[in-house]
Scaffold this active site. Structure first.
Site, PDB file in Angstrom:
ATOM      1  N   CYS A 142       0.929  -1.336   0.051  1.00  0.00           N
ATOM      2  CA  CYS A 142       0.088  -0.064   0.067  1.00  0.00           C
ATOM      3  C   CYS A 142       0.939   1.164   0.006  1.00  0.00           C
ATOM      4  O   CYS A 142       1.433   1.682   1.036  1.00  0.00           O
ATOM      5  CB  CYS A 142      -0.816  -0.086   1.330  1.00  0.00           C
ATOM      6  SG  CYS A 142      -1.841   1.596   1.075  1.00  0.00           S
ATOM      7  N   CYS A 150      -0.287   4.003   2.293  1.00  0.00           N
ATOM      8  CA  CYS A 150       0.034   3.900   3.617  1.00  0.00           C
ATOM      9  C   CYS A 150       1.469   4.144   3.969  1.00  0.00           C
ATOM     10  O   CYS A 150       1.778   4.793   4.739  1.00  0.00           O
ATOM     11  CB  CYS A 150      -0.668   2.570   3.968  1.00  0.00           C
ATOM     12  SG  CYS A 150      -1.938   1.779   3.198  1.00  0.00           S
ATOM     13  N   ASP A 151       2.141   3.576   3.204  1.00  0.00           N
ATOM     14  CA  ASP A 151       3.627   3.413   3.714  1.00  0.00           C
ATOM     15  C   ASP A 151       4.612   4.315   2.682  1.00  0.00           C
ATOM     16  O   ASP A 151       5.829   4.485   3.007  1.00  0.00           O
ATOM     17  CB  ASP A 151       4.109   1.973   3.577  1.00  0.00           C
ATOM     18  CG  ASP A 151       3.205   1.106   4.480  1.00  0.00           C
ATOM     19  OD1 ASP A 151       2.977   1.649   5.704  1.00  0.00           O
ATOM     20  OD2 ASP A 151       3.124  -0.033   4.233  1.00  0.00           O
TER      21      ASP A 151
END
Ligand code: NDP
Length: 308
Positions: free
Chosen positions: A131, A134-135
């Protein structure tokens, strides 16, 4: 009235919070991965309300506790069988326990596909992610690779190019499967290099990921191998919605995502609502999942009112 919620990600917990607060007794069947997909990441910096970010496990523990405080009962077990052929619907857990319910919220999420290399698990959270939203932030000014040739891979590569110094897009075929517009964005981005006809065969690094071993034009006379030093590897080879148990009864799309009516969580069966990633092939963000859990709870409440 007892309402069954299957799944313990942001969608399931949010549905439970709303239903608990409206006087119902939601029962959450937690599943194999309490807290859902978010617990596979570390710091969450894009969930509103936490200006310094929040540890992903902490965020999910908070949601869980909030659901319990609102009256939810948590069942730490997995559903192995469903019978949605008639109301009340029957759910069987892996210890043989059966539940019947007239109202069911399905929030079982989706699972990112991985390549199947055993080092992927070793470096998960230490360089390997599925992701970028997300990261990606952790890879500012670093070198990353994205695997996949679809819209997700192109979108993630473009997103990461806004943060990282260099992005390699590793595509197993000789062409991208993504939409024309998405492809063009990748081609036009000077920070993105595309490695066509390339597969990742293994990952290396000491504590964290340091690089990839690649094979080019596998099986062809000019097949070759190489190493690529990267700080991060993002898998974007598709997601698998966790809908297998419901497919005999619920309408799903060709990828298995549960089909809901417009922006509502209504499925094709009365009293059954789908929330979160199991019904969302597009956005797949915790905040969207939470919002759809809220919608599912409100619709479940309306449904129960209409049955009185
Ligand atoms: P897709 O299934 O469309 O693409 C998956 C990609 O991963 C393909 O290029 C596939 O290669 C590759 N792949 C699969 N398995 C492997 C493997 N083992 N090794 C290497 N490569 C592999 O998934 P997406 O997540 O990209 O998209 C899912 C759906 O969501 C699509 O309908 C897409 O259009 C949509 N979407 C739309 C967006 C938008 O409009 N903004 C954004 C993101 C997704 P191959 O081509 O060889 O099969």
């Amino acid at each position: 009235m007892k309402i069954l919620i299957i799944g313990s990600g942001p969608a399931g917990y949010t549905a439970a919070i709303y239903l608990g607060r409206s006087g119902h007794q939601p029962i959450i069947i937690e599943g194999l991965q309490p807290g859902g997909q978010l617990t596979t990441t570390t710091l969450v910096e894009n969930y509103p309300g936490f200006p310094d970010g929040i540890d992903a496990t902490q965020l999910m523990d908070n949601m869980r506790q909030q659901a319990i405080n609102c009256g939810a009962q948590i069942v730490p077990n997995t559903v192995v069988e469903t019978d949605l052929s008639r109301q009340p619907y029957t759910i069987t857990l892996d210890d043989g326990q059966k539940f019947t319910t007239p109202v069911l919220i399905i929030a079982t999420g989706a699972t990112a596909k991985y390549l199947g290399l055993h080092e992927e698990q070793k470096y998960k959270g230490l360089g390997v992610s599925a992701c970028a939203t997300c990261d990606g932030f952790f890879y500012r000014k670093k070198i990353v690779a994205v695997v996949g040739g679809g819209d997700t891979a192109c979108e993630e590569a473009t997103y990461l190019a806004g943060l990282a110094n260099k992005v390699y897009l590793i595509v197993r075929k000789s062409y991208l499967r993504a939409s024309h517009a998405m492809q063009q964005r990748v081609f036009d981005n000077p920070k993105i290099d595309i490695l066509f006809e390339t597969n990742v065969t293994s990952l290396y690094g000491n504590e964290a990921l340091e690089g990839l071993k690649l094979i080019h034009r596998k099986g062809e006379p000019d097949q070759s191998t190489s190493e690529l030093a990267v700080d991060g590897l993002f898998l974007a080879i598709g997601h698998q919605p966790n809908s297998e148990l419901f497919r005999p009864w619920l309408q799903t799309d060709e990828q298995g995502y549960i089909i809901t009516q417009g922006i509502t969580p209504l499925t094709n069966l009365p009293g059954i609502f789908a929330a979160g990633d199991v019904a969302d092939p597009t956005y797949r963000q915790a905040i969207n999942a939470a919002a759809s859990g809220c919608r599912a709870a409100i619709e479940a409440e309306r449904y129960l009112q209409s049955c009185i």
